[in-house]
Design a protein around this motif. Structure first.
Motif, PDB file in Angstrom:
ATOM      1  N   ASP A  43      -1.436 -16.641   5.364  1.00 18.69           N
ATOM      2  CA  ASP A  43      -1.338 -15.248   5.794  1.00 18.69           C
ATOM      3  C   ASP A  43      -0.348 -14.456   4.947  1.00 18.69           C
ATOM      4  O   ASP A  43      -0.125 -13.286   5.198  1.00 18.69           O
ATOM      5  CB  ASP A  43      -0.898 -15.168   7.264  1.00 18.69           C
ATOM      6  N   TYR A  44       0.264 -15.085   3.937  1.00 18.46           N
ATOM      7  CA  TYR A  44       1.280 -14.431   3.123  1.00 18.46           C
ATOM      8  C   TYR A  44       0.653 -13.368   2.234  1.00 18.46           C
ATOM      9  O   TYR A  44      -0.232 -13.652   1.433  1.00 18.46           O
ATOM     10  CB  TYR A  44       2.035 -15.456   2.280  1.00 18.46           C
ATOM     11  N   ARG A  45       1.108 -12.136   2.406  1.00 18.68           N
ATOM     12  CA  ARG A  45       0.638 -11.003   1.603  1.00 18.68           C
ATOM     13  C   ARG A  45       1.838 -10.301   0.993  1.00 18.68           C
ATOM     14  O   ARG A  45       2.922 -10.322   1.548  1.00 18.68           O
ATOM     15  CB  ARG A  45      -0.123 -10.008   2.478  1.00 18.68           C
ATOM     16  N   PHE A  46       1.616  -9.654  -0.154  1.00 18.64           N
ATOM     17  CA  PHE A  46       2.679  -8.884  -0.787  1.00 18.64           C
ATOM     18  C   PHE A  46       2.070  -7.811  -1.674  1.00 18.64           C
ATOM     19  O   PHE A  46       0.885  -7.837  -1.979  1.00 18.64           O
ATOM     20  CB  PHE A  46       3.639  -9.790  -1.574  1.00 18.64           C
ATOM     21  N   ASN A  47       2.894  -6.862  -2.047  1.00 20.61           N
ATOM     22  CA  ASN A  47       2.453  -5.739  -2.867  1.00 20.61           C
ATOM     23  C   ASN A  47       2.570  -6.050  -4.347  1.00 20.61           C
ATOM     24  O   ASN A  47       3.511  -6.727  -4.773  1.00 20.61           O
ATOM     25  CB  ASN A  47       3.276  -4.491  -2.553  1.00 20.61           C
ATOM     26  N   VAL A  48       1.616  -5.530  -5.103  1.00 22.86           N
ATOM     27  CA  VAL A  48       1.616  -5.641  -6.562  1.00 22.86           C
ATOM     28  C   VAL A  48       1.200  -4.295  -7.132  1.00 22.86           C
ATOM     29  O   VAL A  48       0.629  -3.463  -6.434  1.00 22.86           O
ATOM     30  CB  VAL A  48       0.649  -6.738  -7.061  1.00 22.86           C
ATOM     31  N   TYR A  49       1.471  -4.087  -8.414  1.00 23.51           N
ATOM     32  CA  TYR A  49       0.979  -2.895  -9.099  1.00 23.51           C
ATOM     33  C   TYR A  49      -0.331  -3.257  -9.782  1.00 23.51           C
ATOM     34  O   TYR A  49      -0.408  -4.230 -10.527  1.00 23.51           O
ATOM     35  CB  TYR A  49       1.990  -2.381 -10.124  1.00 23.51           C
ATOM     36  N   CYS A  50      -1.367  -2.472  -9.526  1.00 28.37           N
ATOM     37  CA  CYS A  50      -2.683  -2.703 -10.121  1.00 28.37           C
ATOM     38  C   CYS A  50      -2.985  -1.648 -11.181  1.00 28.37           C
ATOM     39  O   CYS A  50      -2.886  -0.456 -10.916  1.00 28.37           O
ATOM     40  CB  CYS A  50      -3.764  -2.660  -9.046  1.00 28.37           C
ATOM     41  N   ASN A  51      -3.351  -2.111 -12.367  1.00 23.33           N
ATOM     42  CA  ASN A  51      -3.782  -1.227 -13.446  1.00 23.33           C
ATOM     43  C   ASN A  51      -5.303  -1.167 -13.392  1.00 23.33           C
ATOM     44  O   ASN A  51      -5.995  -2.037 -13.910  1.00 23.33           O
ATOM     45  CB  ASN A  51      -3.298  -1.761 -14.784  1.00 23.33           C
ATOM     46  N   MET A  52      -5.812  -0.154 -12.739  1.00 20.86           N
ATOM     47  CA  MET A  52      -7.258  -0.015 -12.558  1.00 20.86           C
ATOM     48  C   MET A  52      -7.944   0.599 -13.777  1.00 20.86           C
ATOM     49  O   MET A  52      -9.120   0.330 -14.020  1.00 20.86           O
ATOM     50  CB  MET A  52      -7.560   0.815 -11.312  1.00 20.86           C
TER      51      MET A  52
END
Length: 92
Positions: A43-52
């Motif tokens: 269930d571990y979630r975290f934020n990342v920066y996505c280069n779309m």
């Protein structure tokens, strides 16, 4: 979000994205911070920066010239990550 009706009760189906490519495949095209869950069995979630604009890349490391973020850190700091996801950072 998708909604399913089960036994006359409404349950919100939660989308799980393992990386930025999953978001890209789902039609997201704006660069920015997204929540991922790399391991679908956790269930571990975290934020990342996505280069779309580059096709859905998860940005693990970003360092610009003239940065104010100190990258001379100990192993513990690198283990957990540091910096600002909207700027210079190391994900950890």
């Amino acid at each position: 979000s998708k909604v399913e009706i089960i036994n006359k009760k409404i349950f919100k189906k939660i989308e799980v994205y393992t990386d930025c490519t999953d978001y890209f495949r789902d039609g997201h095209r704006e660069n920015g911070i997204y929540e991922i869950q790399p391991n679908k069995f956790s269930d571990y979630r975290f934020n990342v920066y996505c280069n779309m604009t580059a096709g859905g890349w998860t940005l693990i490391f970003k360092r610009e010239l003239n940065t104010r973020v100190e990258f001379q850190q100990g192993i513990e700091t690198y283990k957990y990550g540091f910096g600002d996801l909207n700027g210079d950072h190391f994900l950890g």
